[in-house]
Scaffold this motif. Structure first.
Motif, mmCIF file in Angstrom:
data_model
loop_
_atom_site.group_PDB
_atom_site.id
_atom_site.type_symbol
_atom_site.label_atom_id
_atom_site.label_comp_id
_atom_site.label_asym_id
_atom_site.label_seq_id
_atom_site.Cartn_x
_atom_site.Cartn_y
_atom_site.Cartn_z
ATOM 1 N N GLY A 136 11.200 -19.258 -7.389
ATOM 2 C CA GLY A 136 11.834 -19.216 -8.459
ATOM 3 C C GLY A 136 12.490 -18.242 -8.860
ATOM 4 O O GLY A 136 13.040 -17.997 -10.087
ATOM 5 N N VAL A 137 12.419 -16.911 -8.202
ATOM 6 C CA VAL A 137 12.969 -15.621 -8.727
ATOM 7 C C VAL A 137 14.482 -15.557 -8.799
ATOM 8 O O VAL A 137 14.909 -16.173 -7.975
ATOM 9 N N ASP A 138 15.078 -14.746 -9.532
ATOM 10 C CA ASP A 138 16.375 -14.771 -9.798
ATOM 11 C C ASP A 138 17.001 -13.771 -8.875
ATOM 12 O O ASP A 138 17.983 -13.897 -8.593
ATOM 13 N N CYS A 139 16.289 -12.660 -8.475
ATOM 14 C CA CYS A 139 16.868 -11.508 -7.770
ATOM 15 C C CYS A 139 15.749 -10.882 -7.035
ATOM 16 O O CYS A 139 14.342 -10.893 -7.431
ATOM 17 N N LEU A 140 15.970 -10.143 -5.775
ATOM 18 C CA LEU A 140 14.955 -9.635 -5.029
ATOM 19 C C LEU A 140 15.297 -8.043 -5.008
ATOM 20 O O LEU A 140 16.303 -7.615 -4.897
ATOM 21 N N SER A 141 14.079 -7.209 -4.976
ATOM 22 C CA SER A 141 14.270 -5.837 -4.614
ATOM 23 C C SER A 141 13.580 -5.856 -3.258
ATOM 24 O O SER A 141 12.515 -5.561 -2.973
ATOM 25 N N ILE A 142 14.464 -5.320 -2.478
ATOM 26 C CA ILE A 142 14.117 -5.238 -0.917
ATOM 27 C C ILE A 142 13.705 -3.866 -0.773
ATOM 28 O O ILE A 142 14.613 -3.054 -0.614
ATOM 29 N N ASP A 143 12.569 -3.587 -0.497
ATOM 30 C CA ASP A 143 11.806 -2.020 -0.579
ATOM 31 C C ASP A 143 11.782 -1.611 0.987
ATOM 32 O O ASP A 143 10.863 -2.223 1.669
ATOM 33 N N GLY A 144 12.447 -0.947 1.362
ATOM 34 C CA GLY A 144 12.455 -0.213 2.660
ATOM 35 C C GLY A 144 11.287 0.738 3.201
ATOM 36 O O GLY A 144 10.598 1.283 2.188
ATOM 37 N N PHE A 145 11.013 1.141 4.134
ATOM 38 C CA PHE A 145 9.929 2.080 4.700
ATOM 39 C C PHE A 145 10.294 3.623 3.969
ATOM 40 O O PHE A 145 9.318 4.368 3.753
ATOM 41 N N GLU A 146 11.412 3.793 3.461
ATOM 42 C CA GLU A 146 11.514 5.102 2.872
ATOM 43 C C GLU A 146 11.173 5.237 1.624
ATOM 44 O O GLU A 146 11.010 6.211 0.945
ATOM 45 N N CYS A 147 10.722 3.983 0.868
ATOM 46 C CA CYS A 147 10.164 4.094 -0.300
ATOM 47 C C CYS A 147 8.961 4.843 -0.734
ATOM 48 O O CYS A 147 8.093 5.070 0.013
ATOM 49 N N ALA A 148 9.074 5.264 -2.044
ATOM 50 C CA ALA A 148 7.665 5.954 -2.580
ATOM 51 C C ALA A 148 6.664 4.723 -2.723
ATOM 52 O O ALA A 148 7.188 3.534 -2.798
ATOM 53 N N GLY A 149 5.355 5.011 -2.808
ATOM 54 C CA GLY A 149 4.497 3.926 -3.231
ATOM 55 C C GLY A 149 4.034 3.106 -1.912
ATOM 56 O O GLY A 149 3.929 3.797 -0.606
ATOM 57 N N HIS A 150 3.990 1.740 -2.147
ATOM 58 C CA HIS A 150 3.737 1.040 -0.890
ATOM 59 C C HIS A 150 4.789 0.215 -0.154
ATOM 60 O O HIS A 150 5.463 -0.536 -0.808
ATOM 61 N N THR A 232 -4.966 3.653 7.836
ATOM 62 C CA THR A 232 -6.060 3.195 8.539
ATOM 63 C C THR A 232 -6.765 2.057 7.754
ATOM 64 O O THR A 232 -7.455 1.389 8.266
ATOM 65 N N LEU A 233 -6.384 1.967 6.503
ATOM 66 C CA LEU A 233 -7.013 1.103 5.583
ATOM 67 C C LEU A 233 -6.128 -0.233 5.308
ATOM 68 O O LEU A 233 -6.448 -0.753 4.677
ATOM 69 N N HIS A 234 -4.964 -0.071 5.922
ATOM 70 C CA HIS A 234 -4.064 -1.148 6.022
ATOM 71 C C HIS A 234 -3.503 -1.422 4.674
ATOM 72 O O HIS A 234 -3.334 -2.564 4.183
ATOM 73 N N ASN A 235 -3.350 -0.220 3.738
ATOM 74 C CA ASN A 235 -2.718 -0.386 2.426
ATOM 75 C C ASN A 235 -2.111 1.024 2.288
ATOM 76 O O ASN A 235 -1.962 1.547 1.175
ATOM 77 N N THR A 236 -1.009 1.091 3.217
ATOM 78 C CA THR A 236 -0.210 2.094 3.256
ATOM 79 C C THR A 236 0.508 2.728 2.173
ATOM 80 O O THR A 236 1.046 1.603 1.244
ATOM 81 N N ALA A 237 0.477 3.836 1.640
ATOM 82 C CA ALA A 237 1.399 4.360 0.519
ATOM 83 C C ALA A 237 1.751 5.899 0.675
ATOM 84 O O ALA A 237 1.192 6.511 1.636
ATOM 85 N N ARG A 238 3.092 5.739 0.402
ATOM 86 C CA ARG A 238 3.821 7.053 0.554
ATOM 87 C C ARG A 238 3.582 7.885 -0.667
ATOM 88 O O ARG A 238 4.131 7.464 -1.643
ATOM 89 N N VAL A 239 3.343 9.136 -0.434
ATOM 90 C CA VAL A 239 2.878 10.094 -1.302
ATOM 91 C C VAL A 239 3.455 11.285 -1.262
ATOM 92 O O VAL A 239 3.972 11.799 0.023
ATOM 93 N N PHE A 240 3.556 12.237 -2.214
ATOM 94 C CA PHE A 240 3.745 13.684 -1.832
ATOM 95 C C PHE A 240 2.811 14.222 -0.993
ATOM 96 O O PHE A 240 1.786 14.161 -1.314
ATOM 97 N N LYS A 241 3.557 15.241 -0.045
ATOM 98 C CA LYS A 241 2.515 15.804 0.743
ATOM 99 C C LYS A 241 2.057 17.084 0.170
ATOM 100 O O LYS A 241 2.817 18.300 -0.129
ATOM 101 N N ASN A 242 0.777 17.183 -0.026
ATOM 102 C CA ASN A 242 0.226 18.292 -0.855
ATOM 103 C C ASN A 242 -1.383 18.326 -0.249
ATOM 104 O O ASN A 242 -1.475 17.653 0.720
#
Length: 329
Positions: A136-150, A232-242
């Protein structure tokens, strides 16, 4: 002005949403984004409990009379937060726009819709988007591979994912991931979206609560300065490379792999929060999308939103000129 299904749905002027960001989606930033004509979003789980969220909402009301929302992200956890309590507190304080994310949001969406709220659900696959539509959502936010986070585990970039959304979805959707300027917003429109969600770009604004050193680091970075952890933990997160994220990746690549316990201390949320407070970019893990490569300054939210709107209009007008006029016979 650019009018879309998003501006009409939310009652905003510019079709941009400031995504919910842990430790970043606080009242001063949220109000500044909303006052600029876009939608500011408080991050519920930044607050320690529902009562603290109430206080943050009241603080935001003091800073803006424009619409703003609340993000509630459902995270895998042994001791899950009081999601229902956060939602109830926000609704009781008068919030009627919500951004949801994470797994199994059905009961949360059902409650919010029952309270007359607008719900934007963020997802990384068309499969999950369709499930959210059924909920029943009104709108979707489609999150591509480029995003921060998951970004999910399927590694589909926004160019294809948004075009697939145009083929498959019958509700409005916005683009999320990799957008930081008017060119990206115009591209999102071309791919069928009615707006865009930006996280990393709004981190690097005057009103963002993070330390100036981190903002300067974002400006100085390129699109190559992020990395994926937890692959490798199947919970991928994009973060800053430090230094810390590189160490996490090295541990994951050891023969035999790694368990979460092997990296727990390195990825502790408290360390990530400290990055934003003390300004040391190597102190802990912090989220950043590949859009860091597009960010070259740290403007006010008002300047940023106005500029993106103007740039998008210029691109749209320029594209219209590509259409050849047929010669009269």
């Amino acid at each position: 002005m650019i009018q879309t299904d998003l501006t009409k749905l939310l009652g905003i002027q510019v079709p941009l949403v400031q995504g919910g960001m842990q430790w970043v989606g606080l009242p001063p930033l949220v109000a500044a984004v909303s006052n600029a004509g876009a939608l500011g979003v408080l991050t519920a789980l930044t607050q320690p409990n529902p009562d603290a969220l109430r206080t943050a909402i009241r603080e935001t009301y003091k800073l803006t009379s424009k619409p703003f929302g609340v993000n509630i992200t459902l995270l895998p956890s042994i001791n899950p937060p009081d999601y229902a309590g956060y939602a109830r507190a926000a609704v009781e304080e008068g919030v009627r726009i919500f951004e949801t994310a994470g797994n199994n949001p059905g009961s949360l969406i059902q409650y919010l819709k029952g309270q007359g709220c607008v719900v934007i659900h963020k997802c990384t696959t068309i499969r999950h988007a369709k499930s959210a539509v059924k909920a029943g959502v009104d709108c979707l936010s489609i999150d591509g591979f480029e995003c921060a986070g998951h970004p999910g585990e399927e590694d589909i970039g926004g160019l294809v994912l948004l075009a697939r959304a145009a083929q498959e979805l019958n509700v409005p959707y916005i683009a999320s991931g990799g957008i930081a300027d008017g060119r990206g917003l115009a591209a999102a429109f071309a791919l069928g979206a009615c707006g865009a969600n930006m996280g990393t770009r709004f981190m690097c604004t005057v009103e963002s609560p993070i330390h100036q050193n981190i903002k300067d680091k974002i400006v100085a970075s390129s699109e190559q300065d992020t990395v994926h952890i937890f692959r490798t933990l199947h919970n991928t997160a994009r973060v800053f490379k430090n230094a810390v994220s590189k160490q996490v990746v090295e541990i994951e690549r050891r023969p035999g792999g790694a368990k979460f316990e092997d990296v727990r201390e390195l990825v502790a949320g408290a360390r990530g929060k400290k990055v934003y407070e003390n300004g040391d970019p190597d102190y802990g893990i912090w989220s950043a999308g590949v859009s860091v490569g597009l960010i070259k300054d740290c403007p006010t939210c008002a300047v940023l939103v106005s500029r993106i709107e103007r740039e998008a209009e210029e691109v749209i007008d320029g594209l219209a000129k590509l259409k050849a006029v047929k010669a009269k016979l």
